[in-house]
Design an enzyme around this catalytic site. Structure first.
Site, PDB file in Angstrom:
ATOM      1  N   GLY A  82      44.690  33.218  54.334  1.00  8.45           N
ATOM      2  CA  GLY A  82      45.106  33.478  52.958  1.00  8.45           C
ATOM      3  C   GLY A  82      45.685  34.659  52.804  1.00  8.45           C
ATOM      4  O   GLY A  82      46.401  35.165  53.555  1.00  8.45           O
TER       5      GLY A  82
ATOM      6  N   VAL B  59      44.645  37.619  51.778  1.00  3.47           N
ATOM      7  CA  VAL B  59      44.098  38.734  52.460  1.00  3.47           C
ATOM      8  C   VAL B  59      44.184  38.447  53.992  1.00  3.47           C
ATOM      9  O   VAL B  59      44.908  39.405  54.865  1.00  3.47           O
ATOM     10  CB  VAL B  59      42.728  39.027  52.259  1.00  3.47           C
ATOM     11  CG1 VAL B  59      42.222  40.152  53.058  1.00  3.47           C
ATOM     12  CG2 VAL B  59      42.465  39.169  50.969  1.00  3.47           C
TER      13      VAL B  59
ATOM     14  N   PRO C   6      35.041  32.356  45.438  1.00  2.28           N
ATOM     15  CA  PRO C   6      35.258  32.077  44.217  1.00  2.28           C
ATOM     16  C   PRO C   6      33.903  32.181  43.046  1.00  2.28           C
ATOM     17  O   PRO C   6      32.788  32.321  43.818  1.00  2.28           O
ATOM     18  CB  PRO C   6      35.723  30.555  44.250  1.00  2.28           C
ATOM     19  CG  PRO C   6      35.161  29.911  45.119  1.00  2.28           C
ATOM     20  CD  PRO C   6      34.996  31.233  46.450  1.00  2.28           C
TER      21      PRO C   6
ATOM     22  N   LEU D  29      44.165  45.753  48.703  1.00  4.51           N
ATOM     23  CA  LEU D  29      45.713  45.369  48.704  1.00  4.51           C
ATOM     24  C   LEU D  29      46.078  45.312  47.126  1.00  4.51           C
ATOM     25  O   LEU D  29      45.246  44.460  46.539  1.00  4.51           O
ATOM     26  CB  LEU D  29      46.061  44.508  49.600  1.00  4.51           C
ATOM     27  CG  LEU D  29      45.322  44.486  51.107  1.00  4.51           C
ATOM     28  CD1 LEU D  29      45.898  43.303  51.885  1.00  4.51           C
ATOM     29  CD2 LEU D  29      46.206  45.679  51.530  1.00  4.51           C
TER      30      LEU D  29
ATOM     31  N   ALA E  16      36.739  46.856  39.289  1.00  7.92           N
ATOM     32  CA  ALA E  16      36.212  47.269  37.966  1.00  7.92           C
ATOM     33  C   ALA E  16      36.842  48.371  37.317  1.00  7.92           C
ATOM     34  O   ALA E  16      37.080  48.181  36.156  1.00  7.92           O
ATOM     35  CB  ALA E  16      34.581  47.277  37.887  1.00  7.92           C
ATOM     36  N   PHE E  17      36.949  49.334  37.654  1.00  8.70           N
ATOM     37  CA  PHE E  17      37.547  50.523  37.249  1.00  8.70           C
ATOM     38  C   PHE E  17      38.954  50.283  36.934  1.00  8.70           C
ATOM     39  O   PHE E  17      39.492  50.896  35.785  1.00  8.70           O
ATOM     40  CB  PHE E  17      37.672  51.766  38.006  1.00  8.70           C
ATOM     41  CG  PHE E  17      36.190  52.679  38.162  1.00  8.70           C
ATOM     42  CD1 PHE E  17      34.788  52.060  38.044  1.00  8.70           C
ATOM     43  CD2 PHE E  17      36.372  54.046  37.624  1.00  8.70           C
ATOM     44  CE1 PHE E  17      33.621  52.595  38.036  1.00  8.70           C
ATOM     45  CE2 PHE E  17      35.047  54.619  37.381  1.00  8.70           C
ATOM     46  CZ  PHE E  17      33.827  54.100  37.777  1.00  8.70           C
TER      47      PHE E  17
ATOM     48  N   CYS F  47      41.151  38.763  41.942  1.00  8.94           N
ATOM     49  CA  CYS F  47      39.952  39.906  42.083  1.00  8.94           C
ATOM     50  C   CYS F  47      39.412  40.318  40.880  1.00  8.94           C
ATOM     51  O   CYS F  47      38.210  40.317  40.725  1.00  8.94           O
ATOM     52  CB  CYS F  47      40.320  41.033  43.043  1.00  8.94           C
ATOM     53  SG  CYS F  47      40.943  40.579  44.813  1.00  8.94           S
TER      54      CYS F  47
END
Length: 462
Positions: free
Chosen positions: A11, A13, A93, A163, A225-226, A276
């Site tokens: 996929g 990645v 997922p 990425l 998250a950041f 992501c």
């Protein structure tokens, strides 16, 4: 020295990452395997424009390495058997069922990979987590592999990807860092060094960081998250700017010049998407809650709440501006991918804005330079808001932008494709119903230029 690498998962990645490893390491045979025959056929297609993943520069990398030392196959068992190092790069997922539904990562594909490796492997293997995984998933993989009963020794490494879709090849060529986590035993150190040697073929060693496996797994979730937090922060300020008369672009520039803050990820928009950010933050929230860290969970969940609010706010603004009804009105969408230079639509803001407008019986005409009609319809149908037949009634996918905008009441910019800036906007204005509106969800276009033509122009936060 590693001579044979297998990657399970072809996929977004696995494909690009392995293509670059193969190009940079011609002495290593790299085999990418996937059970999806159509996907493998696309990777092997002589027409490089048909690669299943669109990334600038990927076609040239594949062209150089494919058939030399880069191979794509559905024969998973053979690739596992021959490899010394196996990357797991399958989808993880968010769970849609059971405990953790809506937050926890669904690890069934990871477990299936581990069980297949355990069944097939007859020699020692290094297994590398490339998928984004919850902390301590490596232990679960190791438990499965170590109880095969066939005397094979496995070392588990975490090598998360960092990425950005649209710049993935550039990111792989010149990464900010390569992170490798593994066991602190002597065998673990040897496995870590084996992967370090692979990357050292083109990455400076001072950019290759090694940690324990748990720190590596958590670093990936934390990084996403950041970044998402910054997007939600500037989007929260965009709403305040609209109420106070401030311009969010000017605010972003002012605070971005502070070296402690920096300018990246401070562009107000209709919201973040992709595979992501949302998935990883929800996973982080679930992990925090599972440890009883409710305040930590609430803090990170607010990033998602703000992002969902921004998408709903955008669609509500279109409806209210168009005199509180869009029933029977044609709204042209420029862009469906979640960001420019990719054909990935996962969690794209366009999906949710379209869903809101179709619920109000608007006719949505979509043009995206890389996303096909089949994918657009699939994205809407996946939401299960209405039947496929109803979606077909309200959405139209155009082959070019001028067809999409013809006789439309408004245009919504949902992806920041560079080509949109070069369109003949006078021609577009002349083909639309009047008054002609532009709702710029990406702060992409020039306000003064469009208003001089006659458009009524609105952008996020200004």
């Amino acid at each position: 020295m590693i001579k044979n690498i297998c990657c399970i998962g072809a996929g977004y990645v696995g494909g690009p990452t392995m293509a670059v490893i193969a190009q940079k390491c011609p002495h290593i045979k790299v085999t990418v395997v996937d059970l999806n025959q159509d996907r493998i056929n696309a990777w092997n297609d002589l027409d490089l424009s048909k690669l299943p993943v669109y990334e600038p520069g990927l076609d040239k990398v594949v062209e150089e390495a494919r058939g030399r030392n880069l191979f794509f196959s559905t024969d998973v068992d053979k690739a596992i058997d021959e490899a010394e190092m196996i990357f797991i790069s399958v989808n993880t997922p968010t769970k849609t069922y059971g405990i953790g539904k809506g937050m926890a990562a669904d690890l069934k594909y990871i477990e299936l990979c581990a069980r297949q490796i355990a069944r097939v492997a007859k020699t020692d293997k290094i297994v590398v987590e490339k998928s984004t995984l919850p902390v301590r998933t490596a232990q679960a993989i190791k438990d499965i592999l170590d109880h095969t009963g066939n005397s094979v020794n496995f070392q588990i490494l975490s090598n998360p990807e960092f990425l950005a879709e649209g710049t993935a090849i550039e990111d792989l060529f010149s990464p900010d860092r390569v992170l490798i986590g593994g066991d602190t035993s002597s065998e673990g150190e040897k496995a870590i060094n084996s992967l370090v040697e692979v990357y050292a073929n083109w990455v400076s060693r001072d950019k290759i960081l090694t940690t324990n496996v748990w720190s590596s797994e958590l670093s990936k979730l934390t990084a996403n998250a950041f970044l998402a937090q910054r997007v939600s922060s500037i989007n929260a300020m965009s709403e305040l700017c609209e109420k106070t008369g401030a311009d969010v672009n000017e605010v972003a520039k002012a605070i971005g010049m502070d070296s402690r803050i920096g300018s990246k990820f401070l562009k107000a928009s209709v919201g973040f998407g992709g595979s992501c950010f949302q998935k990883d933050i929800l996973n982080l929230v679930y992990i925090a809650k599972s440890y009883g860290l409710n305040e930590v969970a609430d803090y990170w969940e607010q990033v998602i709440i703000m992002n969902d609010h921004q998408k709903r706010r955008f669609s509500k603004n279109i409806i209210s501006t168009l005199y509180n009804t869009v029933s029977g009105k044609k709204i042209a969408f420029l862009g469906w991918a979640f960001k420019k230079d990719t054909n990935d639509t996962r969690e794209s803001a366009a999906i949710y804005v379209a869903d809101d407008l179709i619920s109000e019986q608007a006719l949505v005409a979509v043009y995206d330079p890389q996303v096909q009609e089949k994918q657009i319809l699939s994205d809407l149908n996946y939401l299960e808001t209405r039947t496929e037949k109803e979606n077909d009634k309200y959405i139209f996918v155009a082959s070019n932008p001028y067809v999409a905008v013809e006789n439309s009441h408004a245009i919504a910019i949902l992806t920041e494709w560079d080509e949109f800036k070069g369109y003949d906007w006078q021609k577009i204005y002349d083909s639309m119903l009047k008054p002609a509106f532009v709702f710029d969800g990406r702060n992409l276009l020039n306000k003064e230029q469009l208003e001089s033509i006659g458009f009524i122009y609105q952008s996020i936060g200004s």
